[in-house]
Design a protein around this motif. Structure first.
Motif, short mmCIF file in Angstrom:
data_model
loop_
_atom_site.label_atom_id
_atom_site.label_comp_id
_atom_site.label_asym_id
_atom_site.label_seq_id
_atom_site.Cartn_x
_atom_site.Cartn_y
_atom_site.Cartn_z
N GLY A 137 0.82 -1.22 0.00
CA GLY A 137 0.00 0.00 0.00
C GLY A 137 0.84 1.26 0.00
O GLY A 137 0.54 2.22 -0.70
N ALA A 138 1.94 1.25 0.76
CA ALA A 138 2.83 2.42 0.81
C ALA A 138 3.50 2.64 -0.54
O ALA A 138 3.65 3.78 -0.99
CB ALA A 138 3.87 2.24 1.90
N ASP A 139 3.89 1.57 -1.21
CA ASP A 139 4.52 1.69 -2.52
C ASP A 139 3.53 2.24 -3.55
O ASP A 139 3.87 3.12 -4.35
CB ASP A 139 5.05 0.32 -2.97
CG ASP A 139 5.84 0.41 -4.26
OD1 ASP A 139 6.73 1.28 -4.35
OD2 ASP A 139 5.55 -0.38 -5.19
N ILE A 140 2.33 1.75 -3.53
CA ILE A 140 1.30 2.24 -4.45
C ILE A 140 0.99 3.71 -4.17
O ILE A 140 0.85 4.52 -5.09
CB ILE A 140 0.02 1.37 -4.35
CG1 ILE A 140 0.30 -0.01 -4.93
CG2 ILE A 140 -1.16 2.04 -5.05
CD1 ILE A 140 -0.80 -1.01 -4.68
N TYR A 141 0.92 4.07 -2.89
CA TYR A 141 0.66 5.47 -2.52
C TYR A 141 1.79 6.37 -3.02
O TYR A 141 1.54 7.46 -3.55
CB TYR A 141 0.52 5.58 -1.00
CG TYR A 141 0.29 6.98 -0.52
CD1 TYR A 141 -0.95 7.58 -0.64
CD2 TYR A 141 1.33 7.72 0.05
CE1 TYR A 141 -1.16 8.88 -0.22
CE2 TYR A 141 1.13 9.01 0.48
CZ TYR A 141 -0.11 9.59 0.35
OH TYR A 141 -0.31 10.87 0.77
N SER A 164 3.58 10.60 -6.75
CA SER A 164 4.54 11.04 -7.76
C SER A 164 3.84 11.35 -9.08
O SER A 164 4.12 12.37 -9.72
CB SER A 164 5.59 9.96 -7.95
OG SER A 164 6.46 10.29 -8.99
N SER A 165 2.92 10.50 -9.47
CA SER A 165 2.18 10.72 -10.71
C SER A 165 1.30 11.96 -10.61
O SER A 165 1.21 12.75 -11.56
CB SER A 165 1.32 9.49 -11.01
OG SER A 165 0.50 9.71 -12.12
N MET A 166 0.67 12.17 -9.47
CA MET A 166 -0.18 13.35 -9.29
C MET A 166 0.65 14.63 -9.31
O MET A 166 0.22 15.65 -9.88
CB MET A 166 -0.95 13.24 -7.98
CG MET A 166 -2.09 12.25 -8.04
SD MET A 166 -2.96 12.02 -6.48
CE MET A 166 -3.45 13.66 -6.06
N ASP A 167 1.85 14.61 -8.71
CA ASP A 167 2.72 15.78 -8.74
C ASP A 167 3.13 16.12 -10.17
O ASP A 167 3.15 17.29 -10.57
CB ASP A 167 3.96 15.55 -7.88
CG ASP A 167 3.67 15.62 -6.41
OD1 ASP A 167 2.59 16.12 -6.03
OD2 ASP A 167 4.53 15.18 -5.61
N SER A 168 3.48 15.10 -10.93
CA SER A 168 3.88 15.32 -12.32
C SER A 168 2.72 15.89 -13.13
O SER A 168 2.89 16.84 -13.89
CB SER A 168 4.35 14.00 -12.93
OG SER A 168 4.63 14.17 -14.29
N ASN A 169 1.55 15.31 -12.97
CA ASN A 169 0.37 15.81 -13.69
C ASN A 169 0.01 17.23 -13.26
O ASN A 169 -0.37 18.05 -14.08
CB ASN A 169 -0.83 14.89 -13.48
CG ASN A 169 -0.71 13.61 -14.27
OD1 ASN A 169 0.00 13.54 -15.25
ND2 ASN A 169 -1.38 12.59 -13.80
N TYR A 170 0.13 17.52 -11.97
CA TYR A 170 -0.19 18.85 -11.47
C TYR A 170 0.74 19.89 -12.09
O TYR A 170 0.29 20.95 -12.54
CB TYR A 170 -0.09 18.89 -9.94
CG TYR A 170 -0.28 20.26 -9.37
CD1 TYR A 170 -1.55 20.81 -9.24
CD2 TYR A 170 0.81 21.03 -8.99
CE1 TYR A 170 -1.73 22.09 -8.73
CE2 TYR A 170 0.64 22.30 -8.47
CZ TYR A 170 -0.63 22.83 -8.34
OH TYR A 170 -0.79 24.08 -7.85
N ALA A 171 2.04 19.61 -12.11
CA ALA A 171 3.01 20.56 -12.66
C ALA A 171 2.72 20.83 -14.13
O ALA A 171 2.71 21.99 -14.57
CB ALA A 171 4.43 20.03 -12.47
N SER A 172 2.47 19.79 -14.88
CA SER A 172 2.22 19.95 -16.31
C SER A 172 0.89 20.66 -16.56
O SER A 172 0.82 21.60 -17.35
CB SER A 172 2.22 18.58 -16.98
OG SER A 172 1.96 18.72 -18.35
N ARG A 173 -0.16 20.23 -15.89
CA ARG A 173 -1.48 20.82 -16.12
C ARG A 173 -1.55 22.26 -15.66
O ARG A 173 -2.21 23.09 -16.27
CB ARG A 173 -2.55 20.00 -15.42
CG ARG A 173 -2.80 18.68 -16.11
CD ARG A 173 -3.87 17.90 -15.42
NE ARG A 173 -4.07 16.63 -16.10
CZ ARG A 173 -4.88 15.71 -15.68
NH1 ARG A 173 -5.56 15.89 -14.56
NH2 ARG A 173 -5.01 14.59 -16.34
N THR A 174 -0.89 22.58 -14.57
CA THR A 174 -0.88 23.96 -14.08
C THR A 174 -0.20 24.88 -15.08
O THR A 174 -0.70 25.97 -15.37
CB THR A 174 -0.19 24.05 -12.71
OG1 THR A 174 -0.85 23.19 -11.80
CG2 THR A 174 -0.20 25.46 -12.17
N SER A 175 0.92 24.43 -15.62
CA SER A 175 1.64 25.24 -16.61
C SER A 175 0.79 25.46 -17.86
O SER A 175 0.67 26.58 -18.36
CB SER A 175 2.95 24.55 -17.00
OG SER A 175 3.75 24.34 -15.88
#
Length: 163
Positions: free
Chosen positions: A34-38, A43-54
């Motif tokens: 569960g910790a690994d999946i989290y 990490s995926s959400m951070d990457s998507n957030y950075a790209s989508r925000t820009s």
């Protein structure tokens, strides 16, 4: 007969102990998975957030200034800037979007004043920002966000440019 009862209690105890150990090991493995999946999800959400925000920021700024002949690219100062001009009380002002020192910067100033690149407001960590006006009504923006993900967006300019 006493030995048989005593032996039966040891087997009961060992069964309960082994069942508890299986439960404990299963719980630890479940927590680790569960910790690994989290971690991967964050990490995926951070990457998507950075790209989508820009992308959202750049698109919204351009849409706000999408008036006839208002959007241009300026390369005169050595770095590429997207200029979005407008007239306020007889004075021409420009909002400039450009990359400086690893950030997308925005600067709003009169067009007759030359300000240094560090005068702009830092908005989002970004690098390798490139603008290309493909046609009178199509703008291409390429950039690399803070997670080192390269993105290219195409924005249709509804108002176009004067021919």
């Amino acid at each position: 007969m006493k030995k048989q009862l005593n032996h039966q209690h040891i087997i009961d105890f060992l069964f309960v102990l082994s069942l508890f150990c299986v439960f404990a090991v299963s719980s630890v493995l479940l927590i680790l998975f569960g910790a690994d999946i989290y971690k991967k999800t964050v990490s995926s959400m951070d990457s998507n957030y950075a790209s989508r925000t820009s992308v959202a920021y750049l698109t919204e700024k351009i849409r706000q200034s999408d008036t006839y002949d208002a959007i241009s690219i300026d390369s005169s100062s050595g770095s590429e800037k997207l200029l979005m001009t407008r007239e306020i009380d007889g004075q021409t002002y420009a909002t400039s979007l450009y990359e400086y020192d690893g950030y997308l910067c925005e600067l709003f100033a009169r067009t007759d004043i030359e300000l240094p690149a560090d005068a702009g407001q830092r908005v989002i960590p970004i690098s390798q920002l490139d603008f290309d006006l493909i046609s009178d009504s199509l703008l291409c923006i390429s950039f690399v966000d803070e997670t080192q993900k390269a993105s290219t967006i195409y924005i249709n300019l509804h108002s176009g440019k004067q021919k």
